[in-house]
Motif scaffolding. Structure first.
Motif, short mmCIF file in Angstrom:
data_model
loop_
_atom_site.label_atom_id
_atom_site.label_comp_id
_atom_site.label_asym_id
_atom_site.label_seq_id
_atom_site.Cartn_x
_atom_site.Cartn_y
_atom_site.Cartn_z
N TRP A 7 48.77 31.42 -15.66
CA TRP A 7 48.64 32.88 -15.56
C TRP A 7 48.35 33.45 -16.94
O TRP A 7 49.12 33.23 -17.88
N LYS A 8 47.26 34.21 -17.03
CA LYS A 8 46.87 34.77 -18.32
C LYS A 8 47.11 36.28 -18.27
O LYS A 8 46.73 36.94 -17.29
N VAL A 9 47.75 36.81 -19.32
CA VAL A 9 48.05 38.24 -19.29
C VAL A 9 46.74 39.04 -19.24
O VAL A 9 45.78 38.74 -19.96
N ASP A 10 46.71 40.04 -18.36
CA ASP A 10 45.50 40.87 -18.18
C ASP A 10 45.71 42.26 -18.75
O ASP A 10 44.83 42.83 -19.38
N HIS A 34 48.59 42.08 -28.59
CA HIS A 34 47.41 41.21 -28.51
C HIS A 34 47.83 39.74 -28.59
O HIS A 34 47.24 38.95 -29.32
N ASP A 35 48.87 39.39 -27.82
CA ASP A 35 49.41 38.02 -27.96
C ASP A 35 48.67 37.00 -27.09
O ASP A 35 48.91 35.81 -27.20
N ASN A 36 47.76 37.47 -26.21
CA ASN A 36 47.01 36.54 -25.34
C ASN A 36 47.93 35.55 -24.61
O ASN A 36 47.63 34.37 -24.51
N LEU A 37 49.02 36.08 -24.11
CA LEU A 37 50.03 35.22 -23.48
C LEU A 37 49.51 34.52 -22.23
O LEU A 37 48.85 35.15 -21.38
N LYS A 38 49.81 33.24 -22.17
CA LYS A 38 49.43 32.45 -21.00
C LYS A 38 50.69 31.68 -20.56
O LYS A 38 51.38 31.09 -21.41
N SER A 54 50.68 31.43 -26.68
CA SER A 54 50.22 32.74 -27.13
C SER A 54 49.56 32.58 -28.49
O SER A 54 49.51 31.46 -29.02
N SER A 55 49.10 33.69 -29.05
CA SER A 55 48.48 33.63 -30.38
C SER A 55 49.50 33.19 -31.42
O SER A 55 49.13 32.80 -32.52
N PHE A 56 50.79 33.30 -31.10
CA PHE A 56 51.83 33.05 -32.10
C PHE A 56 52.59 31.75 -31.94
O PHE A 56 53.15 31.23 -32.89
N ARG A 57 52.66 31.25 -30.69
CA ARG A 57 53.47 30.05 -30.52
C ARG A 57 53.16 29.34 -29.20
O ARG A 57 52.55 29.93 -28.30
N LYS A 58 53.61 28.12 -29.15
CA LYS A 58 53.58 27.36 -27.90
C LYS A 58 55.01 26.92 -27.65
O LYS A 58 55.71 26.50 -28.58
N SER A 59 55.48 27.06 -26.41
CA SER A 59 56.84 26.61 -26.13
C SER A 59 56.92 26.16 -24.68
O SER A 59 56.00 26.40 -23.88
N GLU A 60 57.99 25.48 -24.39
CA GLU A 60 58.20 25.01 -23.01
C GLU A 60 59.67 25.17 -22.69
O GLU A 60 60.53 24.83 -23.50
#
Ligand code: MYR
Length: 132
Positions: A7-10, A34-38, A54-60
């Motif tokens: 899911w990509k933030v719209d 503008h984090d382009n969160l997915k 996101s533009s700032f990090r990857k996490s799980e």
């Protein structure tokens, strides 16, 4: 399952006021907009894996419905709480570890979009995601 997929933030609603209430300064709020969160969500029974990019990090994060876990928000704020199923929605009740304030998050599918509603100290925001 309903939330499975990427899911990509719209778009977002009222996120600036919400993040201000959360204590983020103007610069952090501008970046967050503008984090382009997915979010990639995978469900196995009551266990969920959410991969965040996101533009700032990857996490799980891996959690089970009804089971408390700790989670670090993008700005470093730590919360503790759990997700629970309520009908077709998932409702997350979290508490900030720094000040004890409650953060509620509702995750639901509306018209094929995933809508996340955030409520903190009486301020509500939404982020709406489209499936990739
Ligand atoms: C307007 C932006 C608000 C951002 C607030 C983030 C709240 C996240 C709550 C916890 C999420 C746990 C992991 C997950 O299931 O995605």
């Amino acid at each position: 399952m309903a939330f499975d997929g990427t899911w990509k933030v719209d778009r977002s609603e009222n996120s600036d006021e919400f993040l201000e209430k959360m204590g983020l300064d103007t610069m952090k709020r501008k970046l967050a907009a503008h984090d382009n969160l997915k979010l990639t969500i995978t469900q196995e029974g009551t266990k969920f894996t959410v991969k965040e990019s996101s533009s700032f990090r990857k996490s799980e994060i891996v959690f089970e419905l009804g089971v408390t876990f700790n989670y670090k928000l993008g700005d470093g704020t730590e919360v503790s709480g759990s997700w629970n199923a309520e009908g077709n929605k998932h409702v997350g009740k979290f508490k900030r570890l720094d000040n004890g304030n409650e953060l509620t998050v509702i995750r639901e599918i509306i018209g094929g979009e995933m809508v996340q509603t955030y409520i903190y100290e009486g301020v509500e925001a939404k982020r709406i995601f489209k499936k990739e």
